[in-house]
Design a protein around this motif. Structure first.
Motif, short mmCIF file in Angstrom:
data_model
loop_
_atom_site.label_atom_id
_atom_site.label_comp_id
_atom_site.label_asym_id
_atom_site.label_seq_id
_atom_site.Cartn_x
_atom_site.Cartn_y
_atom_site.Cartn_z
N VAL B 656 0.84 -1.20 0.00
CA VAL B 656 0.00 0.00 0.00
C VAL B 656 0.87 1.25 0.00
N VAL B 657 1.73 1.37 1.02
CA VAL B 657 2.50 2.60 1.16
C VAL B 657 3.52 2.71 0.03
N ASP B 658 4.25 1.60 -0.18
CA ASP B 658 5.26 1.65 -1.25
C ASP B 658 4.62 1.88 -2.60
N GLY B 659 3.42 1.29 -2.85
CA GLY B 659 2.73 1.47 -4.12
C GLY B 659 2.41 2.93 -4.36
N LEU B 660 1.90 3.58 -3.32
CA LEU B 660 1.56 4.99 -3.42
C LEU B 660 2.80 5.81 -3.75
N VAL B 661 3.87 5.51 -3.05
CA VAL B 661 5.10 6.25 -3.27
C VAL B 661 5.58 6.05 -4.70
N PHE B 662 5.40 4.83 -5.22
CA PHE B 662 5.85 4.55 -6.57
C PHE B 662 5.05 5.37 -7.59
N ILE B 667 5.21 10.16 -11.74
CA ILE B 667 4.72 11.36 -12.46
C ILE B 667 5.89 12.20 -12.99
N PRO B 668 6.84 12.59 -12.20
CA PRO B 668 7.96 13.36 -12.76
C PRO B 668 8.73 12.59 -13.81
N GLN B 669 8.83 11.26 -13.63
CA GLN B 669 9.53 10.44 -14.62
C GLN B 669 8.86 10.57 -15.98
N LYS B 676 11.89 15.26 -22.94
CA LYS B 676 13.32 15.00 -23.09
C LYS B 676 13.86 15.40 -24.46
N PRO B 677 13.14 15.13 -25.60
CA PRO B 677 13.71 15.41 -26.92
C PRO B 677 14.07 16.87 -27.14
N THR B 678 13.49 17.81 -26.37
CA THR B 678 13.84 19.21 -26.59
C THR B 678 15.30 19.48 -26.28
N GLN B 679 15.92 18.65 -25.47
CA GLN B 679 17.33 18.85 -25.18
C GLN B 679 18.14 18.08 -26.22
N SER B 680 18.31 18.68 -27.42
CA SER B 680 18.93 17.93 -28.51
C SER B 680 20.44 17.99 -28.46
#
Lengths: 102, 706
Positions: B656-662, B667-669, B676-680
């Protein structure tokens, strides 16, 4: 644009800046890119001098002298860097230096 | 400056130094020990405790000579500085001096001093020598703080502090899993009592609006109207204090930590059992007797549980084989006697027993330490016999300790135990005499198990365990490995190869099994104390109870001049002399002698008979060998359910807790992956970006300024 003389100088400065900008964006040779930035610099310097004359204020002209001094120093630095980069890859193409990509 | 102090001021200021010296030693050893005191850590520790003892002894003499007796109070107390001030709440660092705290301070520091001296021999060369003495000093600091405090919060500080110090010392050999487990067990068991004590302290503050002894005991508690208004809370406060005391003093059902506490080095056991730790509970209840006397059911519960514990622990001690474990159960049993004494409201008897017990129990543990030292860590009484010939000093001193513990007539335990039992017999409480009967039976058992050890180990034909003469293996290093040559695995004895030049000349001789003088001299002092301390309760004063009775008798409780407090009006008052104390003394003496004789028959004259009896009584012996299955009871009722709960919570955590954290971390990932492609890495595109950005900004500004 009430003053046709000022307008001309400003147009020259803008034209120089635009030429430099286009050169900066289209060229691949590092030295050419660097020269383009110098041209953009000169466009801005003309702008400053034009306003300085127009307003009869010496601050703009003295500022340009500083600008040129710094540009000279920066030019030597930048050329030094270009030499360094050339020695690394044996090419002046900026696209050879695109390692910092995501 | 000094001359302008009154004796009171001088006493207060000097008594503040009693805890200060061990604290200073502990700080010095903790900070500088590793560098400068690696081999001489005992020096600051012993000096500090010796100074503390000198002050405490001087205070005792001042009380004895009456220099400190004010006309209308027999205690003096003073706040030294404000410790915690928060709004209306104020807790001070203050000293409370009366004969009770003086006596405790004196014997705590005195016994500690002897144990420290002994340790300097016993622990010599041990890896972590300075750490050991730093812990020991902090232990004495907290205990003396507890004893001298003038308010409940400071007592609580000392209370928690001795818990911490005992944890550190029991777990001193931390590479050994058993030591770590024992330390944790002691700490957690004590936590139960500490929590009760903490709640009691809070209730005391809410009820009395102060935590000072002088306010709580001698203030509104004296008024019947106040007591009637706070009847419920005045029931809960003593009850919670009782549980606190029971955890610290190892009474049923919170006694389980004490037998395991022997995982620490032996001097630690001596310190815990004799001077610093377990006596704190007795002190607390003796100090708080005014509170208990207004709720007699709680006081009676103290007596009942004390009596039961005394009996239970004594029976367990009969069937144990590890010397230290036997003494541990005997401590629990003797503490049971003390609580029995408190339960029948004889504070004097209980404190007297604490006092004599400190001598003989420290003696027994330290002598056992000598045996352990000589036998290479072996303590199983089945594996050794006849040590009297090999270690005469230890044998004679331990004999004195055994005689005192068994209550043999003439030795100290006899007098103090007798005080408690005759008070119980003459108690107005109708259960009192029954408790006394159980106490007498326990005395018989005590005499038997004590001399079982003595006759087994010290008499008969000489049998040495295989490890005799070696040093205990050090738990800090695997066998054969040494830490850089300076400290050698086995108690610092030089390694065989190349280190012989460091060895002092006398070490080449076969060592005496009694150890070095630093070890046997304290034994002799303690043996003298164990033998003669009891006479302080008989002679030395005209008051009943001898010097102790007279000395403690000056502590007025409930406005009377007796330490043995009168019961509140309305209850039947004690009828002294219902049963002649001399008769009880005679019975006690006879039972002690009988116990010794039984032990002599089974363990000296006819050892085969003991084995035969053990076969006949197999189920009982099994029951006692397993310590009444109380550890197993804890295991199945507390440890197993809690472990099950722990598993469930662990799964909750994982899924439960670890799932939430994951999910949150994803989201940021995802965002990063998208842009990412904008940094060519191409200068041109960055340039276009800059130009476009500038254009947007400029157009925006122009639009706003239009």
């Amino acid at each position: 644009m009430s003053n046709p003389v000022l307008y001309r100088y400003l147009a020259l400065g803008a034209a120089l800046f635009a030429v430099g900008l286009v050169g900066f964006l289209t060229r691949r040779n590092m030295i050419m890119i660097f020269l383009s930035t110098e041209i953009m610099f000169q466009g801005i310097a003309i702008n400053l001098i034009a306003f300085s004359c127009y307003r009869q204020n010496a601050a703009g002209q003295s500022f340009v002298i500083f600008l040129l001094t710094i540009a000279a120093a920066e030019a030597s630095l930048a050329l030094g860097l270009v030499v360094m980069l050339f020695r690394r890859r044996e090419t002046l193409n900026v696209d050879a230096w695109s390692d910092m990509q995501g | 400056m000094y001359s302008s102090w009154t004796p009171h001021e001088a006493a207060i200021i000097f008594s503040a130094l009693i805890p200060a010296f061990p604290l200073a030693a502990a700080i010095i050893l903790a900070l500088l020990g590793a560098k400068w005191f690696k081999k001489s850590a005992h020096v600051p520790a012993i000096i500090s405790v010796a100074l503390s003892f000198a002050i405490a002894f001087k205070l005792l003499l001042m009380f004895q000579s009456g220099q400190l007796a004010a006309p209308n109070a027999t205690y003096i107390q003073s706040d030294l500085w404000t410790w915690i001030g928060a709004g209306g709440f104020k807790a001070s660092f203050g000293i409370f001096l009366d004969p009770l705290s003086c006596l405790f301070a004196a014997f705590v520091t005195g016994i500690s001093l002897l144990i420290f001296i002994y340790s300097s021999g016993y622990m010599e060369g041990d890896y972590g020598y300075f750490r050991f003495f730093a812990y020991m000093s902090i232990f004495v600091f907290f205990m003396t703080t507890l004893v001298l405090a003038n308010n409940f919060l400071l007592v609580y500080l000392g209370w928690e502090g001795v818990g911490l110090a005992s944890y550190l010392l029991i777990g001193y050999y931390y590479p050994r899993p058993a030591a770590r487990d024992a330390a944790t067990k002691a700490f957690i068991t004590n936590r139960v009592g500490d929590t009760c004590f903490a709640v009691a302290v809070l209730m005391i503050y809410l009820t009395f609006h102060s935590l000072k002894f002088s306010h709580v005991f001698y203030g509104s508690l004296q008024s019947p109207a106040f007591r009637a208004a706070h009847r419920t809370v005045l029931f809960w406060i003593p009850l919670l204090l009782m549980f606190g005391a029971f955890a610290k003093s190892a009474q049923f059902p919170l006694h389980v930590w004490l037998p395991d506490a022997m995982e620490g080095p032996t001097p630690v056991s001596a310190l815990i059992h004799a001077a610093t730790m377990v006596t704190a509970g007795v002190y607390l209840i003796a100090r708080c007797l005014p509170l208990f006397l207004h709720d007699l059911p709680v006081l009676h519960l103290v007596g009942l549980i004390g009596c039961f514990t005394a009996f239970m622990a004594a029976t367990i001690a009969m069937c144990q084989y590890d010397m230290k474990r036997i003494w541990a159960y005997s401590t629990i049993s003797q503490l049971g006697y003390m609580f029995l004494g408190l339960g029948v409201a004889t504070g004097t008897g209980a404190v007297f027993h604490v006092f004599t017990h400190a001598f003989f129990k420290a003696l027994l543990f330290l002598a056992t330490g000598s045996v352990m030292h000589a036998m290479g860590g072996e303590l199983d009484i089945r594996k050794m016999s006849g040590l009297r010939k090999k270690m005469p000093i230890t044998a004679i001193t331990i004999l004195m300790g055994c005689l005192a513990l068994s209550g043999f007539p003439g030795w100290s335990g006899f007098f103090s135990k007798d005080d408690i039992l005759s008070a119980a017999m003459n108690s107005t409480w109708h259960f009192g005499p029954w408790l006394a009967v159980v106490g007498l039976l326990t005395a018989l058992i005590t005499a038997y198990y004590t001399f079982r050890v003595f006759f087994r180990v010290f008499t008969g034909e000489l049998i040495l365990p295989a490890t005799a003469g070696q040093h205990e293996p050090s738990p800090f290093f695997p066998p054969g490995e040494t830490p850089g040559g300076e400290y050698v695995a086995n108690h610092g004895r030089p390694a065989a190869d190349g280190a012989a030049k460091d060895r002092p000349a006398h070490a080449k001789k076969p060592r005496s099994f009694d150890g070095e003088p630093a070890m046997w001299l304290p034994l002799i002092v303690l043996a003298i104390g164990a033998t003669f301390a009891g006479y302080l309760g008989v002679f030395g004063s005209h008051a009943p109870g001898g010097w102790i009775g007279g000395f403690l008798g000056r502590v007025p409780l409930n406005g009377t001049i007796q330490y043995v407090p009168t019961l509140p009006a309305g209850l039947p008052q004690p009828a002294p002399g219902r049963i002649n104390p001399t008769l009880i003394m005679g019975i006690g003496a006879a039972l002690a002698v009988l116990g010794v004789l039984i032990a002599a028959y089974f363990h000296r004259i006819n050892r085969q008979a003991a084995a035969k009896v053990a076969v006949v009584l197999r189920p009982l012996v099994h029951f006692l060998e397993n310590k009444w299955y109380i550890d197993e009871l804890y295991h199945y009722t507390l440890v197993r359910p809690l472990r099950f709960l722990g598993h469930i919570l662990s799964l909750m955590d994982r899924f439960v807790v670890d799932g939430l954290v994951f999910v949150i971390g994803f989201i940021p990932q995802l965002t990063g992956f998208t842009i990412k492609p904008t940094q060519s890495g191409r200068l041109r595109y960055y340039g276009i970006g800059m130009v476009a950005g500038m254009a947007v900004v400029l157009l925006g500004v122009l639009y706003l300024l239009r």
